[in-house]
Design a protein around this motif. Structure first.
Motif, mmCIF file in Angstrom:
data_model
loop_
_atom_site.group_PDB
_atom_site.id
_atom_site.type_symbol
_atom_site.label_atom_id
_atom_site.label_comp_id
_atom_site.label_asym_id
_atom_site.label_seq_id
_atom_site.Cartn_x
_atom_site.Cartn_y
_atom_site.Cartn_z
ATOM 1 N N ILE A 1 46.386 48.107 30.123
ATOM 2 C CA ILE A 1 45.919 47.653 31.417
ATOM 3 C C ILE A 1 47.105 47.063 32.176
ATOM 4 C CG2 ILE A 1 45.233 45.388 30.545
ATOM 5 C CD1 ILE A 1 42.891 45.547 32.561
ATOM 6 N N LEU A 2 47.172 47.346 33.459
ATOM 7 C CA LEU A 2 48.211 46.781 34.311
ATOM 8 C C LEU A 2 47.567 45.787 35.266
ATOM 9 C CD1 LEU A 2 50.288 49.953 35.222
ATOM 10 C CD2 LEU A 2 50.914 48.127 33.645
ATOM 11 N N PHE A 3 48.054 44.568 35.201
ATOM 12 C CA PHE A 3 47.551 43.532 36.095
ATOM 13 C C PHE A 3 48.395 43.527 37.367
ATOM 14 C CE2 PHE A 3 46.476 41.938 31.819
ATOM 15 C CZ PHE A 3 45.117 41.742 31.976
ATOM 16 N N PRO A 4 47.778 43.329 38.533
ATOM 17 C CA PRO A 4 48.570 43.278 39.766
ATOM 18 C C PRO A 4 49.440 42.023 39.807
ATOM 19 C CG PRO A 4 46.284 42.709 40.217
ATOM 20 C CD PRO A 4 46.354 43.154 38.783
ATOM 21 N N PRO A 5 50.609 42.095 40.427
ATOM 22 C CA PRO A 5 51.510 40.944 40.472
ATOM 23 C C PRO A 5 50.953 39.767 41.275
ATOM 24 C CG PRO A 5 52.394 42.780 41.738
ATOM 25 C CD PRO A 5 51.175 43.279 41.045
ATOM 26 N N SER A 6 49.924 39.995 42.053
ATOM 27 C CA SER A 6 49.308 38.916 42.846
ATOM 28 C C SER A 6 48.263 38.123 42.056
ATOM 29 C CB SER A 6 48.649 39.500 44.095
ATOM 30 O OG SER A 6 47.664 40.448 43.713
ATOM 31 N N LEU A 7 47.959 38.563 40.846
ATOM 32 C CA LEU A 7 46.931 37.911 40.023
ATOM 33 C C LEU A 7 47.409 36.535 39.553
ATOM 34 C CD1 LEU A 7 44.145 38.456 38.622
ATOM 35 C CD2 LEU A 7 45.466 39.165 36.630
ATOM 36 N N ILE A 24 47.534 43.633 25.349
ATOM 37 C CA ILE A 24 47.685 43.196 26.732
ATOM 38 C C ILE A 24 48.923 42.321 26.866
ATOM 39 C CG2 ILE A 24 45.294 43.362 27.500
ATOM 40 C CD1 ILE A 24 44.949 40.422 26.862
ATOM 41 N N GLN A 25 49.518 42.404 28.032
ATOM 42 C CA GLN A 25 50.631 41.535 28.378
ATOM 43 C C GLN A 25 50.235 40.838 29.671
ATOM 44 O OE1 GLN A 25 54.531 43.165 28.078
ATOM 45 N NE2 GLN A 25 55.455 41.487 29.204
ATOM 46 N N ILE A 26 50.077 39.524 29.584
ATOM 47 C CA ILE A 26 49.694 38.732 30.737
ATOM 48 C C ILE A 26 50.944 38.537 31.600
ATOM 49 C CG2 ILE A 26 48.682 36.558 31.510
ATOM 50 C CD1 ILE A 26 46.781 38.278 29.751
ATOM 51 N N PRO A 27 50.906 38.904 32.890
ATOM 52 C CA PRO A 27 52.103 38.805 33.736
ATOM 53 C C PRO A 27 52.460 37.365 34.119
ATOM 54 C CG PRO A 27 50.241 39.552 35.034
ATOM 55 C CD PRO A 27 49.770 39.482 33.610
ATOM 56 N N ASP A 28 53.687 37.195 34.588
ATOM 57 C CA ASP A 28 54.194 35.881 34.980
ATOM 58 C C ASP A 28 53.380 35.220 36.089
ATOM 59 O OD1 ASP A 28 56.278 35.605 33.169
ATOM 60 O OD2 ASP A 28 57.701 36.642 34.467
ATOM 61 N N SER A 29 52.722 35.986 36.904
ATOM 62 C CA SER A 29 51.962 35.425 38.023
ATOM 63 C C SER A 29 50.719 34.658 37.579
ATOM 64 C CB SER A 29 51.553 36.534 38.990
ATOM 65 O OG SER A 29 50.750 37.493 38.322
ATOM 66 N N VAL A 30 50.215 34.945 36.381
ATOM 67 C CA VAL A 30 48.981 34.306 35.888
ATOM 68 C C VAL A 30 49.283 32.906 35.372
ATOM 69 C CG1 VAL A 30 47.116 34.451 34.182
ATOM 70 C CG2 VAL A 30 47.898 36.501 35.344
#
Length: 93
Positions: A1-7, A24-30
């Motif tokens: 799954i790809l999370f949007p950078p605005s999340l 899953i890799q939780i992005p820096d924006s979260v």
């Protein structure tokens, strides 16, 4: 799954029983993962939490029977392990 950078957060029960998730890799924006966000994801085996995340609430990974490892930044201020199986490796980086 790809999370949007605005999340900026993952809300409660967002991915409950999503058995298609394997890792899953939780992005820096979260910054926050709310309770039960990934509960009962039976195929989920690996999670990497980004270094900017500050809080993981309770039961986020409840009943994730295939989960073997969670990589967590050492800078995290609140990581509630309630609901995580005792055999899961929690690695701080």
């Amino acid at each position: 799954i790809l999370f949007p950078p605005s999340l900026t957060y993952i809300c409660q029960m967002s991915f409950e029983e999503c058995n298609a998730l394997k890792q899953i890799q939780i992005p820096d924006s979260v910054r926050l993962i709310e309770s039960n966000a990934f509960c009962n994801c039976n195929s989920l085996a690996y999670v990497k939490i980004a270094s900017q995340l500050t809080e993981v609430q309770r039961n986020v990974f409840y009943a994730c029977s295939s989960l073997t490892q969670i990589d967590v930044p050492s800078s995290i201020s609140k990581f509630d392990t309630t609901g995580i199986n005792s055999n899961v490796k929690i690695i701080k980086f």
